[in-house]
Write a protein that holds these residues in place. Sequence first.
Motif, PDB file in Angstrom:
ATOM      1  N   ILE A   1      -3.452   6.153 -12.233  1.00 37.20           N
ATOM      2  CA  ILE A   1      -3.180   7.585 -12.326  1.00 37.20           C
ATOM      3  C   ILE A   1      -2.552   8.055 -11.015  1.00 37.20           C
ATOM      4  O   ILE A   1      -2.977   7.644  -9.933  1.00 37.20           O
ATOM      5  N   LYS A   2      -1.555   8.913 -11.112  1.00 43.09           N
ATOM      6  CA  LYS A   2      -0.926   9.434  -9.900  1.00 43.09           C
ATOM      7  C   LYS A   2      -1.885  10.396  -9.197  1.00 43.09           C
ATOM      8  O   LYS A   2      -2.310  11.399  -9.763  1.00 43.09           O
ATOM      9  N   PRO A   3      -2.256  10.098  -7.958  1.00 43.61           N
ATOM     10  CA  PRO A   3      -3.193  10.979  -7.255  1.00 43.61           C
ATOM     11  C   PRO A   3      -2.543  12.286  -6.830  1.00 43.61           C
ATOM     12  O   PRO A   3      -1.337  12.337  -6.582  1.00 43.61           O
ATOM     13  N   GLU A   4      -3.355  13.317  -6.739  1.00 41.99           N
ATOM     14  CA  GLU A   4      -2.880  14.601  -6.219  1.00 41.99           C
ATOM     15  C   GLU A   4      -3.129  14.718  -4.720  1.00 41.99           C
ATOM     16  O   GLU A   4      -2.544  15.565  -4.062  1.00 41.99           O
ATOM     17  N   PHE A   5      -3.991  13.878  -4.201  1.00 40.02           N
ATOM     18  CA  PHE A   5      -4.149  13.720  -2.754  1.00 40.02           C
ATOM     19  C   PHE A   5      -4.856  12.398  -2.504  1.00 40.02           C
ATOM     20  O   PHE A   5      -5.458  11.811  -3.413  1.00 40.02           O
ATOM     21  N   VAL A   6      -4.772  11.908  -1.287  1.00 40.15           N
ATOM     22  CA  VAL A   6      -5.448  10.661  -0.921  1.00 40.15           C
ATOM     23  C   VAL A   6      -6.275  10.884   0.336  1.00 40.15           C
ATOM     24  O   VAL A   6      -6.007  11.785   1.127  1.00 40.15           O
ATOM     25  N   ILE A   7      -7.296  10.043   0.486  1.00 40.32           N
ATOM     26  CA  ILE A   7      -8.124  10.035   1.694  1.00 40.32           C
ATOM     27  C   ILE A   7      -7.851   8.740   2.453  1.00 40.32           C
ATOM     28  O   ILE A   7      -7.881   7.653   1.871  1.00 40.32           O
ATOM     29  N   ASP A   8      -7.592   8.847   3.721  1.00 41.42           N
ATOM     30  CA  ASP A   8      -7.354   7.687   4.577  1.00 41.42           C
ATOM     31  C   ASP A   8      -8.675   6.944   4.795  1.00 41.42           C
ATOM     32  O   ASP A   8      -9.621   7.484   5.381  1.00 41.42           O
ATOM     33  N   ILE A   9      -8.745   5.714   4.296  1.00 37.94           N
ATOM     34  CA  ILE A   9      -9.971   4.911   4.477  1.00 37.94           C
ATOM     35  C   ILE A   9      -9.681   3.663   5.313  1.00 37.94           C
ATOM     36  O   ILE A   9     -10.383   2.651   5.205  1.00 37.94           O
ATOM     37  N   SER A  10      -8.682   3.742   6.146  1.00 35.95           N
ATOM     38  CA  SER A  10      -8.228   2.570   6.900  1.00 35.95           C
ATOM     39  C   SER A  10      -9.344   1.883   7.685  1.00 35.95           C
ATOM     40  O   SER A  10      -9.372   0.654   7.795  1.00 35.95           O
TER      41      SER A  10
ATOM     42  N   TYR B   1     -10.593  -8.706  -7.641  1.00 37.03           N
ATOM     43  CA  TYR B   1     -11.175  -8.626  -6.298  1.00 37.03           C
ATOM     44  C   TYR B   1     -10.095  -8.298  -5.269  1.00 37.03           C
ATOM     45  O   TYR B   1     -10.279  -7.422  -4.410  1.00 37.03           O
ATOM     46  N   GLU B   2      -8.974  -8.977  -5.356  1.00 36.96           N
ATOM     47  CA  GLU B   2      -7.886  -8.730  -4.409  1.00 36.96           C
ATOM     48  C   GLU B   2      -7.274  -7.351  -4.592  1.00 36.96           C
ATOM     49  O   GLU B   2      -6.736  -6.775  -3.640  1.00 36.96           O
ATOM     50  N   SER B   3      -7.384  -6.804  -5.804  1.00 30.98           N
ATOM     51  CA  SER B   3      -6.813  -5.470  -6.064  1.00 30.98           C
ATOM     52  C   SER B   3      -7.530  -4.381  -5.280  1.00 30.98           C
ATOM     53  O   SER B   3      -6.959  -3.313  -5.037  1.00 30.98           O
ATOM     54  N   LEU B   4      -8.771  -4.619  -4.888  1.00 24.77           N
ATOM     55  CA  LEU B   4      -9.482  -3.638  -4.075  1.00 24.77           C
ATOM     56  C   LEU B   4      -8.727  -3.368  -2.783  1.00 24.77           C
ATOM     57  O   LEU B   4      -8.713  -2.246  -2.278  1.00 24.77           O
ATOM     58  N   THR B   5      -8.087  -4.420  -2.275  1.00 24.28           N
ATOM     59  CA  THR B   5      -7.307  -4.274  -1.055  1.00 24.28           C
ATOM     60  C   THR B   5      -5.894  -3.810  -1.347  1.00 24.28           C
ATOM     61  O   THR B   5      -5.407  -2.834  -0.741  1.00 24.28           O
ATOM     62  N   TYR B   6      -5.194  -4.475  -2.285  1.00 24.97           N
ATOM     63  CA  TYR B   6      -3.769  -4.153  -2.416  1.00 24.97           C
ATOM     64  C   TYR B   6      -3.515  -2.797  -3.072  1.00 24.97           C
ATOM     65  O   TYR B   6      -2.491  -2.168  -2.804  1.00 24.97           O
TER      66      TYR B   6
ATOM     67  N   ASP C   1      -1.408  -0.010  -1.147  1.00 18.55           N
ATOM     68  CA  ASP C   1      -0.238   0.635  -1.725  1.00 18.55           C
ATOM     69  C   ASP C   1      -0.310   2.154  -1.575  1.00 18.55           C
ATOM     70  O   ASP C   1       0.691   2.798  -1.228  1.00 18.55           O
ATOM     71  N   LEU C   2      -1.481   2.730  -1.826  1.00 16.79           N
ATOM     72  CA  LEU C   2      -1.624   4.178  -1.612  1.00 16.79           C
ATOM     73  C   LEU C   2      -1.449   4.514  -0.139  1.00 16.79           C
ATOM     74  O   LEU C   2      -0.913   5.568   0.203  1.00 16.79           O
ATOM     75  N   GLY C   3      -1.889   3.609   0.731  1.00 20.38           N
ATOM     76  CA  GLY C   3      -1.666   3.818   2.155  1.00 20.38           C
ATOM     77  C   GLY C   3      -0.195   3.771   2.511  1.00 20.38           C
ATOM     78  O   GLY C   3       0.301   4.583   3.304  1.00 20.38           O
ATOM     79  N   ARG C   4       0.528   2.814   1.914  1.00 22.56           N
ATOM     80  CA  ARG C   4       1.969   2.711   2.162  1.00 22.56           C
ATOM     81  C   ARG C   4       2.673   4.001   1.780  1.00 22.56           C
ATOM     82  O   ARG C   4       3.556   4.488   2.514  1.00 22.56           O
ATOM     83  N   LEU C   5       2.286   4.572   0.656  1.00 18.86           N
ATOM     84  CA  LEU C   5       2.949   5.788   0.174  1.00 18.86           C
ATOM     85  C   LEU C   5       2.596   7.018   1.003  1.00 18.86           C
ATOM     86  O   LEU C   5       3.358   7.990   1.024  1.00 18.86           O
ATOM     87  N   SER C   6       1.465   6.969   1.690  1.00 23.43           N
ATOM     88  CA  SER C   6       1.008   8.147   2.428  1.00 23.43           C
ATOM     89  C   SER C   6       1.046   7.971   3.943  1.00 23.43           C
ATOM     90  O   SER C   6       0.651   8.879   4.673  1.00 23.43           O
ATOM     91  N   GLY C   7       1.505   6.801   4.408  1.00 27.09           N
ATOM     92  CA  GLY C   7       1.677   6.612   5.838  1.00 27.09           C
ATOM     93  C   GLY C   7       0.453   6.167   6.592  1.00 27.09           C
ATOM     94  O   GLY C   7       0.364   6.356   7.813  1.00 27.09           O
ATOM     95  N   VAL C   8      -0.518   5.572   5.886  1.00 26.84           N
ATOM     96  CA  VAL C   8      -1.702   5.019   6.553  1.00 26.84           C
ATOM     97  C   VAL C   8      -1.861   3.574   6.094  1.00 26.84           C
ATOM     98  O   VAL C   8      -1.098   3.087   5.260  1.00 26.84           O
ATOM     99  N   ALA C   9      -2.866   2.899   6.620  1.00 29.92           N
ATOM    100  CA  ALA C   9      -3.066   1.498   6.234  1.00 29.92           C
ATOM    101  C   ALA C   9      -3.655   1.375   4.830  1.00 29.92           C
ATOM    102  O   ALA C   9      -3.150   0.643   3.976  1.00 29.92           O
ATOM    103  N   TYR C  10      -4.743   2.116   4.566  1.00 37.51           N
ATOM    104  CA  TYR C  10      -5.417   2.054   3.274  1.00 37.51           C
ATOM    105  C   TYR C  10      -5.881   3.451   2.867  1.00 37.51           C
ATOM    106  O   TYR C  10      -6.302   4.249   3.712  1.00 37.51           O
TER     107      TYR C  10
END
Length: 239
Positions: free
Chosen positions: A157-166, A201-206, A210-219
């Motif tokens: 689902i396309k998020p309306e905002f993200v939280i940086d959890i890096s 399991y690996e999807s937890l990271t990638y 990916d959301l981090g890539r789109l928002s300018g953070v690591a994760y």
Amino acid sequence: MKIDILAFGAHPDDVELGCGGTIAKLISEGKKCVIVDLTKGEMGTRGTDETRRIEAGNSAKILGVSARENLGMKDGFLVNSEEYQLMIVKMIRKYQPEIVLANAIDDRHPDHAKGAKLVSDACFLSGLRKIETSENGENQEVWRPKHIFNYIQWKNIKPEFVIDISEHLDKKIEACMAFKTQFYDPNSKEPETPITSKDFYESLTYRAQDLGRLSGVAYAEGFTTEKLIAMKNFEGIIL
């Protein structure tokens, strides 16, 4: 107990998978968080309701939540009934959260979307004075959370905002993997499911990456919101 965040999940592990990093971050910042599981997850292919209970307790300790409760609703058969609504209303009034986190609004498992609507309706009803509830023989104070945010699960689902959890991805993954019967274990002899694969399991990271890539953070973890969010200013936005 007055808390900041009350996170609901249709099943034990939903909260960890959808917003475990966000909860870990908020707790590190001094916020009080509580998790409420609607069902025991007893219909899961692997494990039992007892192993899920133990795993949920272990995960709660990893995240550092103030409490974790289970409402014992029927796994696989969530309904938006008066009985279930009032069970959630009592939790909302008990903990008086400013923010409620709930399941994805649309997802592969039917309990997730049903749980999201059930929690949303209960949040509204919890603010109605003519609905009376009690705990330990005492009437509860009416309470309506300021915000309901829905985390994202299986579907993209396309998020309306993200939280940086890096700085908190590792703790999210540790909390998820506390559910040993549910996720990737190459030594397990139990049946395979969509969430027991190494890819999941690996999807937890990638997915967080990916959301981090789109928002300018690591994760990052993504959320949708029921109402338009107003900001006091631009502080807090990662540029």
